[in-house]
Enzyme design. Structure first.
Site, mmCIF file in Angstrom:
data_model
loop_
_atom_site.group_PDB
_atom_site.id
_atom_site.type_symbol
_atom_site.label_atom_id
_atom_site.label_comp_id
_atom_site.label_asym_id
_atom_site.label_seq_id
_atom_site.Cartn_x
_atom_site.Cartn_y
_atom_site.Cartn_z
ATOM 1 N N ASP A 121 -171.901 -23.891 -25.589
ATOM 2 C CA ASP A 121 -170.905 -23.346 -24.674
ATOM 3 C C ASP A 121 -171.448 -22.042 -24.124
ATOM 4 O O ASP A 121 -171.792 -21.143 -24.886
ATOM 5 C CB ASP A 121 -169.592 -23.123 -25.447
ATOM 6 C CG ASP A 121 -168.469 -22.646 -24.561
ATOM 7 O OD1 ASP A 121 -167.500 -23.389 -24.416
ATOM 8 O OD2 ASP A 121 -168.568 -21.531 -24.021
ATOM 9 N N ASP A 141 -170.214 -25.581 -17.975
ATOM 10 C CA ASP A 141 -170.725 -24.617 -18.953
ATOM 11 C C ASP A 141 -170.711 -25.141 -20.389
ATOM 12 O O ASP A 141 -170.775 -24.357 -21.328
ATOM 13 C CB ASP A 141 -169.925 -23.302 -18.867
ATOM 14 C CG ASP A 141 -168.480 -23.476 -19.302
ATOM 15 O OD1 ASP A 141 -168.028 -24.619 -19.433
ATOM 16 O OD2 ASP A 141 -167.807 -22.448 -19.509
ATOM 17 N N GLU A 142 -170.615 -26.430 -20.567
ATOM 18 C CA GLU A 142 -170.513 -26.985 -21.913
ATOM 19 C C GLU A 142 -171.208 -28.335 -22.010
ATOM 20 O O GLU A 142 -171.074 -29.157 -21.104
ATOM 21 C CB GLU A 142 -169.030 -27.240 -22.218
ATOM 22 C CG GLU A 142 -168.474 -26.430 -23.357
ATOM 23 C CD GLU A 142 -167.034 -26.789 -23.592
ATOM 24 O OE1 GLU A 142 -166.777 -27.870 -24.126
ATOM 25 O OE2 GLU A 142 -166.166 -25.980 -23.217
#
Length: 420
Positions: free
Chosen positions: A17, A112-113
């Site tokens: 993350d 973003d993950e």
DNA sequence: TCTGGGGTCCTAGGACCC
DNA sequence: TCTGGGGTCCTAGGACCC
């Protein structure tokens, strides 16, 4: 370091993350913003919300999804930007490439993950924690940081990644997951939000451990068919799969919605806004090569809740000249003219798989079986011009007439040019 | 001065068919 | 003539995620 202890048994799933991703990219690109509170999101005066707050802004109580007006009160000296999404996408792609370089089994869940599978022996035999540590260092070398959770499945990895932020690496060794999960509140499990949390609390279930031991009847009452799956998750015994990175990206819908900085009341404005939203959906459908059969319209009044209406079209289409008129009819079925409109949305879904689309004598059907109006060629030509010269370069008459009011940030729309 | 903009998935009721 | 029940499709809405 305990990463060197013994061999890892069973699956090893990681969740990477990126820490305050949008704000971190802004600080990377604007050195003068480093060490200062930076907020990416809508402006307070346009009914915006916070998308990401930098770590310097968080001690003031600012967090994602908070209304920008409230964030402004908490942290008046913060630096605000609407953000630069193309830049975030580019940065994200570089980071995902690092993951792909470490293992072919990567599940990107958002910009973003991403989950990644580093089960020893599946691709490499290296210790999972060593790989995770190296990923963290390689990401940091690009100028942003990430937090990583490592465990036997996605639920454990996800929760572990939140344990130590920013730039943390939390490893839950095989056999320790039940002890790790049991004391946590049920809301820690992805998929359990405030509503489900409240329903569980009413039945005396507040921790993940209690959830794992709950009677089957209660689980079915709360989760329906997913009762058993949720129990496995809570017990740390869910089995996750992370597929190879080139698995097809199957998008289910494409939509565009807007909360207006000022409410719309005139029919002409509402219909013009609907058409503009539809144009952008059409453009994105064509760019992705998708054609859908279901049109959805979403409306929210200033006072009161939202409404949606959807309808199946006779044929899939990527042409706003086809689906916007249908959207207009749907809108008329839910909108009470005169009531001020706060939000409007248009979406297209139900994409047909290649083949199996029957043609119609009276419609023009393209090579994918999608229906197009005779104006689609014009839309495609405009797509090309826009790609080259930007969105503002071409538009129809209605855009010239209403578009200034609808497109101009300071009058109606939240969508806006960056402030910096 | 609460609540954006993209999504996904599930449920429930009505229509319709057998 | 009155009736049940199952399956499937369609639509609206809710919950949740980042």
């Amino acid at each position: 370091m305990d990463a060197f202890f013994g061999a890892w048994n069973g699956p090893a799933i990681g969740l990477m993350d990126l820490d305050a991703f949008f704000a971190s990219v802004e600080q990377l690109d604007h050195p003068e913003w480093r060490g200062k509170p930076v907020i990416v999101g809508g402006l307070p005066e346009e009914r915006g919300v916070v998308s990401t707050a930098s770590y310097e802004a968080r001690p003031f109580g600012v967090h994602s999804a908070m209304s920008s007006a409230q964030a402004k009160r908490l942290c008046p000296h913060a630096i605000w930007t609407h953000g630069h999404f193309d830049r975030y996408r580019e940065m994200s792609a570089q980071i995902m490439a690092i993951l792909a370089d470490e293992t072919p089994y990567v599940d990107q869940v958002s910009i973003d993950e991403a989950f990644f599978d580093v089960t020893p022996g599946r691709f490499s035999s290296e210790q999972p924690a060593i790989i995770a540590q190296r990923i963290s260092e390689r990401v940091a070398a690009l100028g942003v940081t990430c937090s990583i959770g490592l465990g036997c499945n996605k639920t454990v990895a996800k929760i572990a990644s939140e344990r130590d932020k920013p730039r943390g690496l939390t490893v839950v060794y095989p056999g320790t997951e039940e002890a790790f999960l049991a004391p946590l509140p049920v809301g820690a499990i992805s998929g359990i939000g405030s509503s489900t949390e409240a329903r569980l609390a009413k039945r005396g279930i507040r921790t993940v451990g209690q959830l794992a031991r709950a009677p089957r009847r209660v689980l079915e009452e709360v989760f329906g068919v997913n009762g058993e799956v949720m129990r496995l998750r809570a017990a740390g015994r869910e089995v996750s799969t992370v597929s190879a990175i080139d698995a097809p990206d199957d998008v289910k819908s494409v939509s565009n919605e807007r909360t207006f900085a000022r409410d719309l009341t005139e029919r002409a404005d509402v219909e013009a806004a609907l058409a503009l939203l539809g144009e952008s959906v059409g453009r994105r459908l064509r760019r992705k090569g998708l054609a859908g059969r279901t049109v959805t319209v979403k409306l929210r009044y200033t006072y009161g809740q939202g409404h949606t209406a959807q309808r199946k079209l006779p044929h899939p289409t990527d042409d706003e000249n086809i689906f916007v008129p249908a959207a207009r009819e749907l809108l008329n079925s839910i909108w009470h003219p005169g009531l001020p409109v706060r939000l409007l949305g248009v979406g297209v879904s139900d994409f047909d798989l290649a083949g199996g689309v029957q043609t119609d004598l009276f419609c023009e059907v393209d090579d994918r079986g999608a229906v197009a109006s005779d104006k689609r060629d014009l839309a495609v030509a405009m797509d090309k011009v826009r790609e080259k010269f930007g969105n503002a370069s071409v538009g129809f008459g209605r855009q010239a007439r209403f578009g200034r009011d609808i497109v101009r940030p300071d009058k109606f729309l939240n969508q806006n040019k960056p402030t910096d």
